[in-house]
Design a protein around this motif. Structure first.
Motif, short mmCIF file in Angstrom:
data_model
loop_
_atom_site.label_atom_id
_atom_site.label_comp_id
_atom_site.label_asym_id
_atom_site.label_seq_id
_atom_site.Cartn_x
_atom_site.Cartn_y
_atom_site.Cartn_z
N LEU A 1 0.83 -1.20 0.00
CA LEU A 1 0.00 0.00 0.00
C LEU A 1 0.87 1.25 0.00
O LEU A 1 1.75 1.41 0.85
N GLY A 2 0.64 2.12 -0.99
CA GLY A 2 1.29 3.43 -1.03
C GLY A 2 2.80 3.40 -1.09
O GLY A 2 3.47 4.10 -0.33
N ASP A 3 3.36 2.66 -2.03
CA ASP A 3 4.82 2.54 -2.11
C ASP A 3 5.48 3.71 -2.80
O ASP A 3 6.69 3.75 -2.91
N GLY A 4 4.72 4.67 -3.29
CA GLY A 4 5.36 5.82 -3.93
C GLY A 4 6.06 5.45 -5.21
O GLY A 4 5.46 4.84 -6.11
N ASP A 5 7.36 5.77 -5.31
CA ASP A 5 8.05 5.61 -6.60
C ASP A 5 8.56 4.19 -6.85
O ASP A 5 9.23 3.95 -7.85
N GLY A 6 8.30 3.24 -5.96
CA GLY A 6 8.52 1.84 -6.27
C GLY A 6 9.86 1.24 -5.93
O GLY A 6 10.14 0.10 -6.30
N ARG A 7 10.70 1.96 -5.18
CA ARG A 7 12.00 1.37 -4.85
C ARG A 7 11.88 0.16 -3.93
O ARG A 7 12.59 -0.84 -4.11
N ALA B 1 7.01 -14.60 -5.80
CA ALA B 1 5.80 -13.99 -5.25
C ALA B 1 5.06 -13.16 -6.29
O ALA B 1 5.67 -12.54 -7.17
N THR B 2 3.75 -13.15 -6.17
CA THR B 2 2.92 -12.20 -6.93
C THR B 2 2.61 -11.03 -6.01
O THR B 2 2.39 -11.20 -4.80
N ILE B 3 2.60 -9.82 -6.58
CA ILE B 3 2.50 -8.61 -5.77
C ILE B 3 1.38 -7.73 -6.30
O ILE B 3 1.29 -7.48 -7.51
N VAL B 4 0.53 -7.24 -5.41
CA VAL B 4 -0.50 -6.26 -5.73
C VAL B 4 -0.09 -4.94 -5.08
O VAL B 4 0.13 -4.88 -3.86
N SER B 5 0.02 -3.89 -5.89
CA SER B 5 0.41 -2.58 -5.39
C SER B 5 -0.74 -1.60 -5.56
O SER B 5 -1.25 -1.42 -6.67
N VAL B 6 -1.14 -0.96 -4.46
CA VAL B 6 -2.25 -0.01 -4.46
C VAL B 6 -1.70 1.38 -4.20
O VAL B 6 -1.00 1.61 -3.20
N ASP B 7 -2.02 2.33 -5.08
CA ASP B 7 -1.59 3.72 -4.89
C ASP B 7 -2.59 4.62 -5.59
O ASP B 7 -3.12 4.26 -6.65
N GLN B 8 -2.85 5.79 -5.01
CA GLN B 8 -3.83 6.69 -5.62
C GLN B 8 -3.24 7.54 -6.74
O GLN B 8 -3.97 8.13 -7.54
N SER B 9 -1.91 7.62 -6.84
CA SER B 9 -1.27 8.49 -7.83
C SER B 9 -0.90 7.72 -9.10
O SER B 9 -0.06 6.81 -9.05
N PRO B 10 -1.47 8.07 -10.25
CA PRO B 10 -1.09 7.37 -11.48
C PRO B 10 0.37 7.56 -11.86
O PRO B 10 0.99 6.65 -12.41
N GLY C 1 10.08 -8.13 -13.67
CA GLY C 1 9.08 -8.66 -12.76
C GLY C 1 7.66 -8.23 -13.06
O GLY C 1 6.75 -8.49 -12.25
N GLU C 2 7.44 -7.60 -14.21
CA GLU C 2 6.11 -7.04 -14.47
C GLU C 2 5.01 -8.10 -14.58
O GLU C 2 3.84 -7.82 -14.27
N ASP C 3 5.36 -9.33 -14.98
CA ASP C 3 4.34 -10.37 -15.09
C ASP C 3 3.84 -10.85 -13.73
O ASP C 3 2.81 -11.53 -13.65
N ARG C 4 4.56 -10.52 -12.67
CA ARG C 4 4.16 -10.96 -11.33
C ARG C 4 3.48 -9.86 -10.53
O ARG C 4 3.13 -10.07 -9.37
N ALA C 5 3.29 -8.68 -11.13
CA ALA C 5 2.77 -7.54 -10.39
C ALA C 5 1.44 -7.06 -10.96
O ALA C 5 1.20 -7.13 -12.17
N GLU C 6 0.59 -6.58 -10.07
CA GLU C 6 -0.68 -5.97 -10.44
C GLU C 6 -0.77 -4.61 -9.77
O GLU C 6 -0.45 -4.49 -8.58
N TRP C 7 -1.19 -3.60 -10.53
CA TRP C 7 -1.28 -2.26 -9.99
C TRP C 7 -2.74 -1.82 -9.94
O TRP C 7 -3.47 -1.99 -10.91
N ILE C 8 -3.12 -1.25 -8.80
CA ILE C 8 -4.49 -0.77 -8.61
C ILE C 8 -4.44 0.70 -8.23
O ILE C 8 -3.83 1.06 -7.20
N GLN C 9 -5.05 1.54 -9.05
CA GLN C 9 -5.09 2.96 -8.74
C GLN C 9 -6.36 3.29 -7.96
O GLN C 9 -7.46 3.27 -8.50
N CYS C 10 -6.19 3.56 -6.69
CA CYS C 10 -7.31 4.02 -5.87
C CYS C 10 -6.78 4.50 -4.53
O CYS C 10 -5.64 4.18 -4.14
N ASP C 11 -7.59 5.26 -3.83
CA ASP C 11 -7.28 5.65 -2.47
C ASP C 11 -7.36 4.40 -1.60
O ASP C 11 -8.35 3.66 -1.66
N ALA C 12 -6.34 4.14 -0.81
CA ALA C 12 -6.33 2.93 0.00
C ALA C 12 -7.51 2.86 0.96
O ALA C 12 -7.94 1.77 1.35
N ILE C 13 -8.07 4.01 1.33
CA ILE C 13 -9.24 4.03 2.20
C ILE C 13 -10.42 3.32 1.52
O ILE C 13 -11.27 2.73 2.18
#
Length: 221
Positions: free
Chosen positions: A46-52, A64-73, A88-100
């Motif tokens: 949740l909210g990892d910012g620039d992805g480091r 591992a498969t990873i789901v990353s949630v962030d409100q900033s496109p 690693g892009e095949d193992r990651a999913e990105w969701i744009q929304c407010d974590a709330i």
């Protein structure tokens, strides 16, 4: 939303601003005890910012498969670039929304990651949402938390308090951050079904990395 526009605006310069304020210490605290995590298969970030940190997670947990949630496109785009750079892009999913507004499927994940994320919320928001986010972790899974903390030492507070005040003032200005000061997480964490496994503090006691294990809820007899 003010927050989305603000984080989009600072996304390109975030790493430079971080280095100017804290040098390498903030990023070192992000990964300080990352290698102490057990092997995991499903990770929620949740909210990892620039992805480091997301990039390091992909390297440390190659299966591992990873789901990353962030409100900033724009932050999500930086995350995609970093993960793509290591294949690693095949193992990651990105969701744009407010974590709330995000409710993970109960028990789906082995690991929840929140790094310099919880200080974006008020105490009442954390009281409501931490239980919901933690519900996404299976019993026996882990929660990796990295946050600013107010040092216990009065001497360290002489250094830490002005820095924390300026940090909150900047993010209120740029992103509409709702809280005006650092929330004391300890009372909230003490009410959650978690057990601390490891803790490390850095930079005058104001950066803390923790690993928690999620405990099963006990039913009343």
């Amino acid at each position: 939303m003010v927050g989305v526009n603000g984080y989009d605006r600072i996304a390109r310069f975030y790493r430079v601003m971080e280095w100017a304020a804290f040098g390498p210490h903030l990023n070192r605290s992000r990964v300080a005890i990352l290698s102490d995590l057990p092997a995991v298969s499903r990770v929620l970030v949740l909210g990892d910012g620039d992805g480091r940190l997301l990039q390091r997670l992909c390297l440390e947990h190659p299966d591992a498969t990873i789901v990353s949630v962030d409100q900033s496109p724009k932050m999500l785009e930086l995350q995609r670039r970093r993960v793509k750079a290591i294949g690693g892009e095949d193992r990651a999913e990105w969701i744009q929304c407010d974590a709330i507004d995000f409710s993970p499927e109960p028990g789906r994940f082995d690991l929840l990651v929140t790094a310099y994320f919880l200080d974006c919320f008020t105490e009442s928001q954390l009281e409501t949402n931490l239980t919901k986010w933690l519900a996404g972790v299976r019993d026996g899974g882990c929660w990796y938390v990295v946050e600013f903390t107010r040092p216990a030492s009065k001497l360290q507070r002489v250094v830490a308090d002005p820095i924390l005040w300026m940090m909150h003032a900047f993010f209120r200005w740029q992103t509409g951050l709702p809280n005006r000061s650092l929330v004391d997480l300890n009372p909230i964490l003490g009410r959650l079904p978690i057990r601390m496994v490891k803790r490390q503090t850095r930079f005058c006691g104001m950066m803390t990395s923790r690993i928690y294990a999620k405990m099963p809820l006990t039913s009343s007899p």
